[in-house]
Motif scaffolding. Structure first.
Motif, short mmCIF file in Angstrom:
data_model
loop_
_atom_site.label_atom_id
_atom_site.label_comp_id
_atom_site.label_asym_id
_atom_site.label_seq_id
_atom_site.Cartn_x
_atom_site.Cartn_y
_atom_site.Cartn_z
N ARG A 106 -135.44 22.57 -48.50
CA ARG A 106 -134.58 23.37 -49.38
C ARG A 106 -133.52 22.49 -49.83
N ARG A 107 -133.05 21.55 -49.00
CA ARG A 107 -132.00 20.50 -49.74
C ARG A 107 -132.65 19.76 -50.89
N SER A 108 -133.90 19.60 -50.73
CA SER A 108 -134.35 18.87 -52.15
C SER A 108 -134.31 19.58 -53.25
N ILE A 109 -134.65 21.07 -52.99
CA ILE A 109 -134.95 21.98 -54.16
C ILE A 109 -133.49 22.31 -54.73
N MET A 110 -132.31 22.31 -53.86
CA MET A 110 -131.03 22.51 -54.37
C MET A 110 -130.48 21.23 -55.06
N GLN A 111 -130.96 20.22 -54.67
CA GLN A 111 -130.64 18.92 -55.16
C GLN A 111 -131.30 18.83 -56.59
N THR A 112 -132.54 19.10 -56.46
CA THR A 112 -133.45 19.23 -57.83
C THR A 112 -132.80 19.89 -59.00
N PHE A 113 -131.99 21.21 -58.48
CA PHE A 113 -131.44 21.81 -59.45
C PHE A 113 -130.02 21.58 -59.87
N GLY A 114 -129.58 20.63 -59.16
CA GLY A 114 -128.39 19.79 -59.50
C GLY A 114 -127.25 20.02 -58.52
N ALA A 115 -127.25 20.85 -57.53
CA ALA A 115 -126.05 21.08 -56.75
C ALA A 115 -126.11 19.88 -55.69
N GLN A 116 -124.87 19.62 -55.00
CA GLN A 116 -124.37 18.76 -54.13
C GLN A 116 -124.31 19.52 -52.84
N VAL A 117 -125.20 18.80 -51.82
CA VAL A 117 -125.40 19.64 -50.59
C VAL A 117 -124.84 18.77 -49.52
N THR A 118 -123.98 19.38 -48.50
CA THR A 118 -123.16 18.71 -47.43
C THR A 118 -123.61 19.57 -46.17
N PRO A 119 -124.22 18.97 -45.12
CA PRO A 119 -124.49 19.64 -43.78
C PRO A 119 -123.16 20.14 -43.24
#
Ligand SMILES: *Cc1c(COP(=O)(O)O)cnc(C)c1O
Length: 453
Positions: free
Chosen positions: A172-185
């Motif tokens: 899911r993190r990869s999907i968000m990043q693929t669409f260009g989002a920045q993800v933080t736990p």
């Protein structure tokens, strides 16, 4: 006669409006309260956090219909209408006289219903000149939807993902990043809220409540940045009513009307989304339909919580919301249905439950996966762990129909697919999943903390 399995609407039949049930409710939801002034909230109070149009939608108790902006409806056309499916395979497996239908929201590009609201929220932010959006995400479904929608409307997205899900669901993190989002736990050291929580509980696995605090803090401290939320709030449920409006037309194509409508319950958006357009007929014409929300036994705000004014997040950044809650300090067990690990219920659904317009059931984790596997084998779709709760509740009702010899019509919402949740299925199949029993004292403790506020 040939049996029809799948019902799809032509493009021109995709809804053009969202339905605001607040306008038709006999007892309106109580108003959220500003925690500092203790006054009922006005739309302007929410402007620092959300796009203005969404603040108006949130508190509107008079307008029953909102036009869907053409730009949003254009985006809906990429995956709507979603199919309404007659679950012949499941009926056969259960040997039930009930007719079971499901609305398949898992066909959206991100695999869940969440996109219906993400597109609307991103659109209103863009229209207002906002450049950045933040949010929290549990299992990653909402984060993925917002990342997709932000990309469509040219916004930057920063997502705080509940730590346990960040680790359990790396794709899911990869999907968000693929669409260009920045993800933080989350909890993270990047916000005051996160630091406070980690200081108190160094091993905190994160919850939606903590991630919400972090995302709101970032939105309030970043210029031209708004916060977005994927569940709980009334405007989110408003956008989700495309589900039920389509289902109404599709059930008519099938020549039936549901006796029982079921959805899984995190904060209430997919439940309200499928149920409210039908409930309109209950409110206006007295139509007798049962509406059942299926929540996890490990996070039972509807079945074991109390109706109180409580914060929507762990730190207390949100307004006080009149809702069924387990207390904002409630820390749910690490079940795989990450999207259902939230301590409270939306204010509309809370009022409807108080007024006995809807019912709630709680489902144990193992029972949810039993149901999910049965469904996968009967219908060929692997459901999201969240959706498994709706399936389990639908199966119970279908079994009751069998005992009573009644051919009721059951409609449930398949809120998402589970193809990115296969670690959970692996654990289930290996016999490594457990149920979580909550003691009365555990539940009382965090509820009493709210009462002492
Ligand atoms: C987020 C999510 C839910 C729970 O959220 P609601 O607002 O209660 O609908 C349920 N199912 C899936 C697949 C989700 O992603």
């Amino acid at each position: 006669m040939e049996k029809k399995k799948r019902f799809i609407l032509p493009e021109e039949e995709i809804p053009t409006q969202w339905y605001n049930i607040q306008a038709d409710m006999v007892n309106k939801p109580l108003l959220p309260i500003h925690p500092a002034t203790k006054q009922p909230l006005k739309p302007e109070d929410l402007y620092p956090i959300f796009a203005e149009e969404l603040c108006k939608q949130e508190l509107d108790q008079t307008n029953p219909w909102y036009d869907i902006p053409e730009e949003v409806r254009e985006q809906y056309k990429c995956y709507r209408s979603t199919p309404l499916v007659r679950a012949y395979g499941l009926e056969k497996a259960l040997d039930t006289p009930a007719h079971i239908y499901f609305k398949n929201e898992s066909v959206s590009p991100v695999g869940s219903h969440k996109l219906n609201s993400a597109l609307a929220q991103a659109y209103y932010c863009k229209k207002q000149g906002v450049t950045n959006v933040t949010t929290e995400t549990g299992a990653g479904q909402w984060g993925a939807a917002l990342a997709y929608a932000a990309n469509v409307f040219g916004l930057n997205a920063a997502v705080y993902q509940v730590k346990i899900s960040y680790e359990q669901k790396p794709y899911r993190r990869s999907i968000m990043q693929t669409f260009g989002a920045q993800v933080t736990p989350s909890p993270s050291m990047s916000t005051r809220a996160g630091k406070d929580i980690l200081t108190k509980y160094p091993n905190h696995q994160g919850s939606l409540g903590t991630a919400i605090s972090e995302a709101i803090e970032l939105a309030m401290s970043t210029p031209n940045c708004k916060y977005t939320l994927g569940s709980v709030l009334s405007h989110v449920t408003l956008h989700q009513t495309v589900i039920g409006q389509e289902a109404e037309k599709q059930m008519a194509m099938a020549g039936e009307y549901p006796d029982i409508i079921i959805a899984c319950f995190g904060g209430g958006s997919n439940f309200g989304g499928i149920a409210f357009p039908f409930m309109r007929h209950t409110l206006k014409e007295g139509r007798k339909t049962r509406y059942i929300a299926a929540e996890p036994a490990s996070c039972p705000k509807l079945t074991k919580g109390e109706f109180l004014y409580d914060f929507g997040d762990e730190t207390g950044y949100t307004p006080l919301l009149p809702m069924y809650t387990l207390g904002h300090n409630f820390r749910p067990a690490n079940i795989h249905a990450g999207g259902l690990r939230y301590h409270g219920a939306g204010v509309i659904v809370s009022q409807l439950l108080k007024d006995k317009m809807i019912e709630a059931v709680d489902i144990q984790q193992l029972e949810s996966f039993d149901a999910g596997c049965l469904f996968a084998r009967a219908e060929g779709i692997i459901p999201a762990p969240e959706s498994c709760h709706a399936i389990a509740a639908a199966i119970k009702e279908a079994q009751r129909c069998k005992e009573a010899g009644e051919g009721k019509v059951i409609l449930f919402n398949l809120s998402g697919h589970g193809l990115i949740d296969m670690t959970a299925y692996d654990q289930y199949l290996a016999g490594d999943l457990t149920n979580f029993e909550l003691s009365e004292e555990e539940i009382r403790k965090t509820i009493d903390e709210v009462k002492a506020l």
